[in-house]
Design a protein around this motif. Structure first.
Motif, short mmCIF file in Angstrom:
data_model
loop_
_atom_site.label_atom_id
_atom_site.label_comp_id
_atom_site.label_asym_id
_atom_site.label_seq_id
_atom_site.Cartn_x
_atom_site.Cartn_y
_atom_site.Cartn_z
N UNK A 16 0.90 -1.27 0.15
CA UNK A 16 0.08 -0.16 -0.14
C UNK A 16 0.76 1.19 0.12
N UNK A 17 1.97 1.26 0.71
CA UNK A 17 2.55 2.48 0.90
C UNK A 17 4.14 2.55 0.58
N UNK A 18 4.87 1.59 0.85
CA UNK A 18 6.37 1.69 0.66
C UNK A 18 7.00 0.26 0.01
N UNK A 19 6.74 0.11 -1.14
CA UNK A 19 7.32 -1.14 -1.69
C UNK A 19 8.65 -1.21 -1.68
N UNK A 80 -4.36 2.54 -0.48
CA UNK A 80 -2.81 3.05 -1.19
C UNK A 80 -2.68 4.42 -0.76
N UNK A 81 -1.65 4.64 -0.60
CA UNK A 81 -1.01 5.95 -0.31
C UNK A 81 0.01 6.14 -1.66
N UNK A 85 -3.02 2.55 -10.63
CA UNK A 85 -4.35 2.75 -11.29
C UNK A 85 -5.54 1.41 -11.16
N UNK A 86 -6.62 1.69 -10.75
CA UNK A 86 -7.47 0.60 -10.51
C UNK A 86 -8.59 0.84 -11.67
N UNK A 87 -8.45 1.39 -12.68
CA UNK A 87 -9.22 1.76 -13.56
C UNK A 87 -10.20 0.33 -14.19
N UNK A 88 -9.38 -0.60 -14.19
CA UNK A 88 -10.18 -2.01 -14.70
C UNK A 88 -11.02 -2.35 -13.54
N UNK A 89 -11.49 -1.60 -12.38
CA UNK A 89 -12.32 -2.16 -11.46
C UNK A 89 -13.55 -1.10 -11.45
N UNK A 115 -12.33 14.01 2.26
CA UNK A 115 -10.82 14.14 1.81
C UNK A 115 -10.37 12.89 1.90
N UNK A 116 -9.44 12.28 0.83
CA UNK A 116 -8.61 11.15 0.88
C UNK A 116 -7.49 11.20 1.83
N UNK A 117 -6.99 12.38 2.11
CA UNK A 117 -6.04 12.47 3.22
C UNK A 117 -4.85 12.01 2.67
N UNK A 118 -3.96 11.14 3.26
CA UNK A 118 -2.75 10.40 2.86
C UNK A 118 -3.06 9.33 2.02
N UNK A 119 -4.21 8.95 1.80
CA UNK A 119 -4.53 7.90 0.78
C UNK A 119 -5.08 8.63 -0.67
N UNK A 120 -4.90 7.50 -1.34
CA UNK A 120 -5.25 7.74 -2.85
C UNK A 120 -6.64 8.01 -2.93
N UNK A 121 -7.73 7.44 -2.03
CA UNK A 121 -9.16 7.23 -2.23
C UNK A 121 -9.79 7.64 -0.96
#
Length: 181
Positions: A16-19, A80-81, A85-89, A115-121
């Protein structure tokens, strides 16, 4: 003995954050190689097989990870932060969705919306009780009803991360009905 709780938190953190902390190469859609993940866990003293990672993913109260069709990749379904891309969903949401927060955030929400804040959504639920329980994590709960049908009609894109978890971008106040619990 394997510390599955700590391992699951570590995997979610990497996905989610730091791969980079797990030396994982994540593609634009959030997918990482399970073989790389297993190698990274081994460097932390946790030895897991592919089958054990799949079993670990089934032990959660909700879906947090998913696997590619061929079973060689894994990704977090939500939270995720990092840019993913999650467009396929993208799918049409139910008419109403819910978000739980704490009542000490009511003024900020009334002013700025969700607001999503530190997240993507922004994370939403189909279940009122689940949203209330999320709100309780941070104090006195605040239940927010979202007019998802109106949002979708106005161009918002929704993603269904799991059976009960829906994602979208920041939500203006006019689509919210706020209820203190």
């Amino acid at each position: 003995m394997k510390d599955t709780k700590q391992t699951s938190k570590l995997i979610s953190y990497w996905l989610r954050h730091h791969p980079e902390d797990g030396n994982l190469n994540i593609d634009d859609f959030g997918w990482a190689s399970i073989d790389e993940l297993i190698q990274s866990l081994a460097t932390k003293g946790q030895t897991f097989t592919h089958a054990e990672i799949v079993e670990l993913s089934k032990s959660f109260d909700k879906v947090r990870w998913e696997f590619s069709g061929d079973g060689s990749k894994i990704r977090a379904t939500h939270g995720h932060s990092i840019e993913v891309i999650l467009d396929e969903k993208a799918v049409k949401p139910p008419a109403l969705l819910y978000h739980g927060s704490s009542s000490n955030k009511i003024d900020a929400i009334k002013e700025n919306g969700l607001l999503a804040m530190q997240r993507q959504f922004v994370h939403l639920s189909t279940d009122r009780e689940v949203a209330v329980s999320v709100g309780k994590r941070h104090g006195k709960p605040l239940l927010i009803e979202i007019d998802a049908a109106a949002l979708a009609a106005d161009g918002w894109v929704f993603y269904q991360a799991s059976e009960n978890v829906w994602l979208t971008t920041n939500i203006p106040v006019k689509y919210l009905k706020i209820e203190q619990k």
